[in-house]
Design a protein around this motif. Structure first.
Motif, PDB file in Angstrom:
ATOM      1  N   VAL A   1     -69.034 -48.430 -12.259  1.00 57.52           N
ATOM      2  CA  VAL A   1     -70.131 -47.297 -11.742  1.00 57.52           C
ATOM      3  C   VAL A   1     -70.904 -47.000 -12.779  1.00 57.52           C
ATOM      4  CG1 VAL A   1     -70.268 -45.185 -10.743  1.00 57.52           C
ATOM      5  CG2 VAL A   1     -68.189 -46.579 -10.103  1.00 57.52           C
ATOM      6  N   THR A   2     -72.118 -47.878 -13.143  1.00 60.32           N
ATOM      7  CA  THR A   2     -73.124 -47.826 -14.258  1.00 60.32           C
ATOM      8  C   THR A   2     -73.905 -46.242 -14.178  1.00 60.32           C
ATOM      9  OG1 THR A   2     -74.494 -49.008 -13.121  1.00 60.32           O
ATOM     10  CG2 THR A   2     -72.936 -50.511 -14.544  1.00 60.32           C
ATOM     11  N   ASP A   3     -73.905 -45.824 -13.075  1.00 61.99           N
ATOM     12  CA  ASP A   3     -74.744 -44.685 -13.080  1.00 61.99           C
ATOM     13  C   ASP A   3     -74.228 -43.295 -13.475  1.00 61.99           C
ATOM     14  OD1 ASP A   3     -73.253 -44.657 -10.859  1.00 61.99           O
ATOM     15  OD2 ASP A   3     -75.115 -43.812  -9.542  1.00 61.99           O
ATOM     16  N   VAL A   4     -72.697 -43.288 -13.624  1.00 61.12           N
ATOM     17  CA  VAL A   4     -71.809 -42.280 -14.160  1.00 61.12           C
ATOM     18  C   VAL A   4     -71.578 -42.860 -15.721  1.00 61.12           C
ATOM     19  CG1 VAL A   4     -69.828 -40.641 -14.065  1.00 61.12           C
ATOM     20  CG2 VAL A   4     -71.189 -41.730 -11.824  1.00 61.12           C
ATOM     21  N   GLU A   5     -71.959 -41.882 -16.526  1.00 61.82           N
ATOM     22  CA  GLU A   5     -71.787 -42.268 -18.008  1.00 61.82           C
ATOM     23  C   GLU A   5     -71.023 -41.129 -18.738  1.00 61.82           C
ATOM     24  OE1 GLU A   5     -75.073 -43.755 -21.153  1.00 61.82           O
ATOM     25  OE2 GLU A   5     -75.406 -41.856 -20.379  1.00 61.82           O
ATOM     26  N   LEU A   6     -69.719 -41.857 -19.479  1.00 59.07           N
ATOM     27  CA  LEU A   6     -69.002 -41.097 -20.455  1.00 59.07           C
ATOM     28  C   LEU A   6     -69.385 -41.384 -21.713  1.00 59.07           C
ATOM     29  CD1 LEU A   6     -65.469 -41.892 -18.892  1.00 59.07           C
ATOM     30  CD2 LEU A   6     -67.315 -39.911 -18.238  1.00 59.07           C
ATOM     31  N   PHE A   7     -69.054 -40.457 -22.721  1.00 61.39           N
ATOM     32  CA  PHE A   7     -69.278 -40.667 -24.142  1.00 61.39           C
ATOM     33  C   PHE A   7     -67.943 -40.838 -25.096  1.00 61.39           C
ATOM     34  CE2 PHE A   7     -73.008 -38.542 -22.386  1.00 61.39           C
ATOM     35  CZ  PHE A   7     -74.055 -39.498 -22.588  1.00 61.39           C
ATOM     36  N   GLU A   8     -68.173 -41.857 -26.070  1.00 60.30           N
ATOM     37  CA  GLU A   8     -66.920 -41.878 -26.982  1.00 60.30           C
ATOM     38  C   GLU A   8     -67.555 -42.271 -28.327  1.00 60.30           C
ATOM     39  OE1 GLU A   8     -63.877 -45.222 -26.462  1.00 60.30           O
ATOM     40  OE2 GLU A   8     -63.225 -43.609 -25.326  1.00 60.30           O
ATOM     41  N   ASP A   9     -66.676 -41.939 -29.441  1.00 63.13           N
ATOM     42  CA  ASP A   9     -67.248 -42.233 -30.591  1.00 63.13           C
ATOM     43  C   ASP A   9     -66.827 -43.662 -30.963  1.00 63.13           C
ATOM     44  OD1 ASP A   9     -67.613 -39.499 -31.526  1.00 63.13           O
ATOM     45  OD2 ASP A   9     -65.661 -39.215 -31.799  1.00 63.13           O
ATOM     46  N   PHE A  10     -68.015 -44.165 -31.510  1.00 59.70           N
ATOM     47  CA  PHE A  10     -67.630 -45.728 -32.138  1.00 59.70           C
ATOM     48  C   PHE A  10     -67.391 -45.541 -33.351  1.00 59.70           C
ATOM     49  CE2 PHE A  10     -69.164 -49.819 -33.377  1.00 59.70           C
ATOM     50  CZ  PHE A  10     -68.864 -50.781 -32.173  1.00 59.70           C
TER      51      PHE A  10
ATOM     52  N   GLU B   1     -40.887 -24.967 -18.467  1.00 64.34           N
ATOM     53  CA  GLU B   1     -40.003 -23.982 -17.606  1.00 64.34           C
ATOM     54  C   GLU B   1     -40.520 -23.358 -16.274  1.00 64.34           C
ATOM     55  OE1 GLU B   1     -39.114 -20.650 -20.101  1.00 64.34           O
ATOM     56  OE2 GLU B   1     -37.667 -21.634 -21.348  1.00 64.34           O
ATOM     57  N   ASN B   2     -41.911 -23.054 -16.331  1.00 70.68           N
ATOM     58  CA  ASN B   2     -43.028 -22.805 -15.239  1.00 70.68           C
ATOM     59  C   ASN B   2     -43.846 -23.943 -14.929  1.00 70.68           C
ATOM     60  OD1 ASN B   2     -41.686 -20.078 -15.128  1.00 70.68           O
ATOM     61  ND2 ASN B   2     -42.857 -19.669 -17.000  1.00 70.68           N
ATOM     62  N   LEU B   3     -43.425 -25.166 -14.788  1.00 67.71           N
ATOM     63  CA  LEU B   3     -44.216 -26.332 -14.348  1.00 67.71           C
ATOM     64  C   LEU B   3     -44.691 -26.224 -12.983  1.00 67.71           C
ATOM     65  CD1 LEU B   3     -45.195 -28.920 -15.526  1.00 67.71           C
ATOM     66  CD2 LEU B   3     -43.382 -30.173 -14.675  1.00 67.71           C
ATOM     67  N   GLU B   4     -46.129 -25.920 -12.757  1.00 69.20           N
ATOM     68  CA  GLU B   4     -46.632 -25.701 -11.684  1.00 69.20           C
ATOM     69  C   GLU B   4     -47.503 -26.939 -11.033  1.00 69.20           C
ATOM     70  OE1 GLU B   4     -48.916 -21.943 -11.078  1.00 69.20           O
ATOM     71  OE2 GLU B   4     -47.055 -20.675 -11.669  1.00 69.20           O
ATOM     72  N   VAL B   5     -47.028 -27.774 -10.393  1.00 60.28           N
ATOM     73  CA  VAL B   5     -47.673 -28.717  -9.924  1.00 60.28           C
ATOM     74  C   VAL B   5     -48.567 -28.905  -8.950  1.00 60.28           C
ATOM     75  CG1 VAL B   5     -47.505 -31.345  -9.360  1.00 60.28           C
ATOM     76  CG2 VAL B   5     -45.852 -30.171 -10.933  1.00 60.28           C
ATOM     77  N   PRO B   6     -49.988 -29.004  -9.106  1.00 58.43           N
ATOM     78  CA  PRO B   6     -50.808 -28.623  -7.929  1.00 58.43           C
ATOM     79  C   PRO B   6     -50.737 -29.843  -6.659  1.00 58.43           C
ATOM     80  CG  PRO B   6     -51.938 -29.895  -9.381  1.00 58.43           C
ATOM     81  CD  PRO B   6     -50.650 -29.606  -9.976  1.00 58.43           C
ATOM     82  N   SER B   7     -50.750 -29.047  -5.368  1.00 61.63           N
ATOM     83  CA  SER B   7     -50.366 -29.841  -4.061  1.00 61.63           C
ATOM     84  C   SER B   7     -51.493 -30.691  -3.612  1.00 61.63           C
ATOM     85  CB  SER B   7     -49.858 -29.105  -3.008  1.00 61.63           C
ATOM     86  OG  SER B   7     -50.644 -28.031  -2.492  1.00 61.63           O
ATOM     87  N   ALA B   8     -51.289 -31.707  -2.958  1.00 68.87           N
ATOM     88  CA  ALA B   8     -52.404 -32.398  -2.371  1.00 68.87           C
ATOM     89  C   ALA B   8     -53.393 -32.761  -3.342  1.00 68.87           C
ATOM     90  CB  ALA B   8     -53.093 -31.768  -1.348  1.00 68.87           C
ATOM     91  N   VAL B   9     -53.023 -33.465  -4.543  1.00 70.97           N
ATOM     92  CA  VAL B   9     -53.938 -34.233  -5.597  1.00 70.97           C
ATOM     93  C   VAL B   9     -54.369 -35.550  -4.854  1.00 70.97           C
ATOM     94  CG1 VAL B   9     -54.210 -34.873  -7.672  1.00 70.97           C
ATOM     95  CG2 VAL B   9     -53.161 -32.699  -7.494  1.00 70.97           C
ATOM     96  N   ARG B  10     -55.506 -35.777  -4.918  1.00 69.39           N
ATOM     97  CA  ARG B  10     -55.831 -36.989  -4.381  1.00 69.39           C
ATOM     98  C   ARG B  10     -56.431 -37.837  -5.564  1.00 69.39           C
ATOM     99  NH1 ARG B  10     -60.371 -38.088   0.616  1.00 69.39           N
ATOM    100  NH2 ARG B  10     -60.250 -40.323   0.560  1.00 69.39           N
ATOM    101  N   TYR B  11     -57.076 -37.611  -6.473  1.00 70.92           N
ATOM    102  CA  TYR B  11     -57.608 -38.404  -7.543  1.00 70.92           C
ATOM    103  C   TYR B  11     -57.146 -37.912  -8.789  1.00 70.92           C
ATOM    104  CZ  TYR B  11     -60.778 -39.654  -3.609  1.00 70.92           C
ATOM    105  OH  TYR B  11     -61.340 -39.984  -2.461  1.00 70.92           O
ATOM    106  N   VAL B  12     -56.999 -38.788  -9.759  1.00 67.87           N
ATOM    107  CA  VAL B  12     -56.744 -38.543 -11.276  1.00 67.87           C
ATOM    108  C   VAL B  12     -57.877 -39.063 -11.962  1.00 67.87           C
ATOM    109  CG1 VAL B  12     -55.213 -38.921 -13.095  1.00 67.87           C
ATOM    110  CG2 VAL B  12     -54.515 -38.363 -10.957  1.00 67.87           C
ATOM    111  N   ILE B  13     -58.333 -38.201 -12.926  1.00 72.17           N
ATOM    112  CA  ILE B  13     -59.373 -38.902 -13.899  1.00 72.17           C
ATOM    113  C   ILE B  13     -58.660 -39.275 -15.236  1.00 72.17           C
ATOM    114  CG2 ILE B  13     -61.543 -38.324 -15.160  1.00 72.17           C
ATOM    115  CD1 ILE B  13     -62.598 -36.988 -12.871  1.00 72.17           C
ATOM    116  N   THR B  14     -58.754 -40.254 -15.966  1.00 74.48           N
ATOM    117  CA  THR B  14     -58.216 -40.581 -17.023  1.00 74.48           C
ATOM    118  C   THR B  14     -59.351 -40.773 -18.184  1.00 74.48           C
ATOM    119  OG1 THR B  14     -58.435 -43.004 -16.536  1.00 74.48           O
ATOM    120  CG2 THR B  14     -56.019 -41.874 -15.857  1.00 74.48           C
ATOM    121  N   LEU B  15     -58.762 -40.011 -19.335  1.00 83.46           N
ATOM    122  CA  LEU B  15     -59.698 -40.239 -20.473  1.00 83.46           C
ATOM    123  C   LEU B  15     -58.998 -40.378 -21.594  1.00 83.46           C
ATOM    124  CD1 LEU B  15     -61.930 -37.140 -19.484  1.00 83.46           C
ATOM    125  CD2 LEU B  15     -62.666 -39.319 -19.273  1.00 83.46           C
ATOM    126  N   ASP B  16     -59.554 -40.886 -22.692  1.00 82.40           N
ATOM    127  CA  ASP B  16     -58.940 -40.921 -24.090  1.00 82.40           C
ATOM    128  C   ASP B  16     -59.283 -39.909 -24.902  1.00 82.40           C
ATOM    129  OD1 ASP B  16     -57.832 -43.570 -23.881  1.00 82.40           O
ATOM    130  OD2 ASP B  16     -59.761 -44.527 -24.702  1.00 82.40           O
TER     131      ASP B  16
END
Length: 203
Positions: A170-179, A28-43
């Protein structure tokens, strides 16, 4: 997960960010930010450490990494539309510290996905493999993938997107995930990936 699994979700999200009103995102009140340039996707089980998002944005915004599309074919030929950070396994708790997890994950493990510090394609050809976790340029992503595949014909989207939008590791930026702690869980995950890739090849 909606049409074309995550591929369709990203496409609809990009359209929503660019002003489309006919997407499946509702509210009902879906506010979409303007001028979004990048999106980060994660599991769902991916952990984004403090400062990693800013470093990903800074890397993709660097003048040498900004995506440049070939006018006729519409694919990224210089710079990058997607950045794939390194993904490391989280430290297991005492209850989850199985022998299987210790053998396959961590610094001494033998699983290349969870111990990626280099990529032969990135080192030799200046391009890496996209595994669905990272950051992408919204406009370059959409332009590079526009009209590439019929609707509902693609299940394994990651490599497809990385091919046309051009991904970098990009190997110098690290994310963590359960194995996975047990073989059965790891085998089920591998089976899902193979089914998805096989379905995409047949499509």
């Amino acid at each position: 997960m909606g049409w074309e699994r995550k591929r369709g979700k990203l496409h609809e999200l990009n359209r929503l960010l660019r002003g489309a009103t006919d997407t499946s995102f509702v509210g009902e009140n879906l506010e979409v930010p303007s001028a979004v340039r990048y999106v980060i996707t994660l599991d769902a089980d991916t952990q984004l450490p403090r400062g990693a998002a800013a470093r990903l944005v800074g890397t993709l915004a660097h003048p040498l990494n900004r995506p440049r599309l070939e006018p006729r074919e519409g694919r990224v030929v210089e710079g990058y539309g997607i950045l794939q950070p390194r993904v490391a396994p989280t430290l297991p708790t005492a209850r989850e510290g199985s022998l299987f997890r210790r053998v396959f994950s961590g610094p001494a493990g033998i699983d290349p996905y969870s111990a990626a510090v280099s990529d032969v394609y990135q080192d030799l050809f200046g391009e890496g493999s996209y595994t669905g976790k990272g950051i992408y340029d919204v406009d370059a992503f959409e332009r590079a993938l526009e009209g590439r595949v019929p609707e509902n014909a693609l299940l394994s989207h990651d490599l497809f997107e990385g091919l046309f939008a051009r991904a970098a590791l990009v190997t110098d930026v690290e994310l963590f995930e359960d194995f996975p702690a047990h073989y059965e869980v790891a085998a089920a995950r591998q089976h899902r990936w193979r089914v998805a890739i096989g379905s995409s090849c047949r499509g």
